[in-house]
Motif scaffolding. Structure first.
Motif, short mmCIF file in Angstrom:
data_model
loop_
_atom_site.label_atom_id
_atom_site.label_comp_id
_atom_site.label_asym_id
_atom_site.label_seq_id
_atom_site.Cartn_x
_atom_site.Cartn_y
_atom_site.Cartn_z
N GLN A 105 0.75 -1.24 -0.12
CA GLN A 105 -0.05 0.14 -0.05
C GLN A 105 0.69 1.38 -0.15
O GLN A 105 0.29 2.57 0.19
N THR A 106 2.29 1.10 -0.12
CA THR A 106 2.87 2.38 -0.01
C THR A 106 3.50 2.37 -1.71
O THR A 106 3.94 1.53 -2.27
N LEU A 107 2.96 3.70 -2.31
CA LEU A 107 3.26 3.96 -3.43
C LEU A 107 4.77 4.67 -3.53
O LEU A 107 4.89 5.67 -3.15
N TYR A 108 5.85 4.02 -4.15
CA TYR A 108 7.25 4.48 -4.25
C TYR A 108 7.24 5.14 -5.57
O TYR A 108 6.83 4.64 -6.61
N ILE A 109 7.96 6.40 -5.58
CA ILE A 109 7.82 7.34 -6.76
C ILE A 109 9.28 7.72 -7.22
O ILE A 109 9.97 8.43 -6.43
N THR A 110 9.74 7.47 -8.40
CA THR A 110 11.17 7.91 -8.81
C THR A 110 11.12 9.12 -9.32
O THR A 110 9.91 9.39 -9.89
N THR A 111 11.99 10.07 -9.58
CA THR A 111 11.90 11.31 -9.96
C THR A 111 13.48 11.62 -10.82
O THR A 111 14.40 10.84 -10.28
N ALA A 112 13.44 12.83 -11.52
CA ALA A 112 14.64 13.01 -12.28
C ALA A 112 14.92 14.53 -11.99
O ALA A 112 14.03 15.20 -11.91
N SER A 113 16.24 14.77 -12.27
CA SER A 113 16.90 16.18 -12.17
C SER A 113 17.26 16.56 -13.65
O SER A 113 17.65 17.59 -13.98
N ILE A 114 17.55 15.47 -14.38
CA ILE A 114 18.35 15.74 -15.74
C ILE A 114 17.46 16.77 -16.65
O ILE A 114 16.23 16.88 -16.63
N GLY A 115 18.15 17.72 -17.22
CA GLY A 115 17.74 18.48 -18.23
C GLY A 115 17.07 19.82 -17.37
O GLY A 115 16.47 20.81 -18.38
N LEU A 116 16.87 19.92 -16.31
CA LEU A 116 16.31 21.20 -15.49
C LEU A 116 17.42 22.28 -15.53
O LEU A 116 18.49 22.09 -15.26
N SER A 117 16.84 23.39 -15.75
CA SER A 117 17.64 24.68 -15.57
C SER A 117 18.04 25.10 -14.30
O SER A 117 17.15 24.56 -13.27
N GLU A 118 19.13 25.66 -14.06
CA GLU A 118 19.22 26.24 -12.61
C GLU A 118 17.98 26.90 -11.72
O GLU A 118 17.63 26.47 -10.70
N LYS A 132 13.11 25.70 -8.24
CA LYS A 132 11.58 25.56 -7.66
C LYS A 132 11.33 24.07 -7.58
O LYS A 132 10.44 23.75 -6.86
N SER A 133 12.26 23.11 -7.95
CA SER A 133 12.20 21.76 -7.72
C SER A 133 13.52 21.22 -7.18
O SER A 133 13.84 20.25 -7.56
N PHE A 134 13.67 21.73 -5.99
CA PHE A 134 14.91 21.39 -5.11
C PHE A 134 15.07 19.98 -5.22
O PHE A 134 16.24 19.37 -4.98
N TYR A 135 14.12 18.91 -4.85
CA TYR A 135 14.15 17.73 -4.47
C TYR A 135 14.28 16.66 -5.62
O TYR A 135 13.92 15.62 -5.68
N SER A 136 14.25 17.29 -6.66
CA SER A 136 14.34 16.45 -8.03
C SER A 136 15.45 15.51 -8.05
O SER A 136 16.65 15.51 -7.77
N GLY A 137 15.08 14.30 -8.32
CA GLY A 137 15.60 12.97 -8.20
C GLY A 137 15.74 12.42 -7.15
O GLY A 137 16.51 11.03 -7.04
N ASP A 138 15.24 13.00 -6.20
CA ASP A 138 14.84 12.07 -4.95
C ASP A 138 13.99 11.11 -5.10
O ASP A 138 13.02 10.81 -6.00
N LEU A 139 13.71 10.05 -4.12
CA LEU A 139 12.83 9.00 -4.07
C LEU A 139 11.65 9.18 -2.95
O LEU A 139 12.17 9.61 -1.83
#
Length: 295
Positions: free
Chosen positions: A250-263, A268-275
């Motif tokens: 019942q725990t939804l794990y979500i992966t994310t990316a930081s690639i291609g983001l500008s500074e 705005k999306s400081f935690y990009s790439g986190d789980l």
């Protein structure tokens, strides 16, 4: 379902470039996931918060459990095994090795234990979807794709879902569990009027489809008829994939990316790439493993 009741937790400050392909190991209560361009297969232990990783030497698009202490991987241009005891990578079969502009992307095992994996192409409509069977044979199942992505099966094993991200569509096919054949493709979800793109997905035990939205800051849940029923907003711009895990799935794990983001976008999306993890009141489907355990 009410999105406001779900608490979103950042469980690992991974800062991955392109986190993807989460796979839940129910036997050991571990989450495996990949960081594609950092060539890493990660092993996350929710009980301790510890994350170990294997450097597999090249791009790794997707993984599946393949017996005791082993994963099957779709790498840049073929399939390999990863020994989880030694970290050794051993080749299985080259695929699309003559297409240097392509690489392999999302993949998953069906309930019968066959490994499905698709490619992505620099040019339009040059990617394909493959099925690696239990006897070691390989079949091309779909062509004309651009980024083969987000795949899964309905709980009754009669419907197969496949995403082509640049087309902003999730397709549904009739699925024959016995033969592994797919047919009668139809558009299940059409997001061409949106500014974001469907990426990896998972299916729950009620037949709902949960799709991570690249550039959409969210995961959207669609019912079996393709209607949006829930949107979980996230603090990152580029969610990439999701799967259900935990002791009760019942725990939804979500992966994310930081690639291609500008500074500016990173600010705005400081935690990009986190789980991330979201405790829900929905039960996911079990993870399907590759069933041919012969090395």
């Amino acid at each position: 379902m009410n999105a406001n009741q779900y608490q979103i937790k950042n469980v690992l400050a991974a800062r991955s470039r392109l986190g993807e392909g989460p796979v839940w190991d129910s036997t050991h209560q571990l989450l495996y996931w990949v960081d594609i361009y950092n060539h890493r297969v990660n092993q996350f232990n929710p009980a301790t918060g510890q994350n170990l990783f294997f450097n597999v030497g090249d791009v790794v698009g997707s993984i599946a459990l393949a017996g005791t202490d082993r994963l099957i991987m779709a790498q840049r241009d073929g399939l390999t095994f990863l020994n989880l005891q030694t970290g050794e990578v051993s080749p299985i079969i080259p695929v699309e090795a003559n297409m240097p502009d392509n690489r392999f992307n999302d993949g998953k095992c069906d309930p019968q234990g066959r490994f499905w994996f698709g490619s992505m192409s620099a040019g339009k409509n040059q990617a394909s979807l493959y099925r690696y069977d239990l006897d070691g044979s390989l079949d091309k199942m779909e062509t004309g794709l651009t980024i083969s992505n987000g795949l899964g099966w309905s709980p009754d094993e009669r419907t197969f879902y496949l995403t082509d991200s640049p087309q902003q569509k999730i397709y549904a096919y009739k699925f024959d569990p016995l033969t592994g054949n797919i047919s009668d493709r139809r558009t299940f979800v059409d997001l061409t009027n949106e500014s974001f793109y469907p990426d990896g997905l998972t299916v729950d035990s009620q037949g709902n489809i949960w799709s991570a939205m690249w550039d959409g800051w969210c995961v959207i849940c669609f019912n079996p008829q393709g209607k949006e029923t829930l949107r979980i907003n996230l603090p990152v711009q580029r969610p990439t994939s999701c799967t259900f895990g935990g002791k009760d799935l019942q725990t939804l794990y979500i992966t994310t990316a930081s690639i291609g983001l500008s500074e500016k976008e990173i600010q705005k999306s400081f935690y990009s790439g986190d789980l991330f993890a979201v405790l829900t009141d929905i039960t996911g489907l079990p993870t399907y493993n590759y069933r041919n355990f012969v090395a």
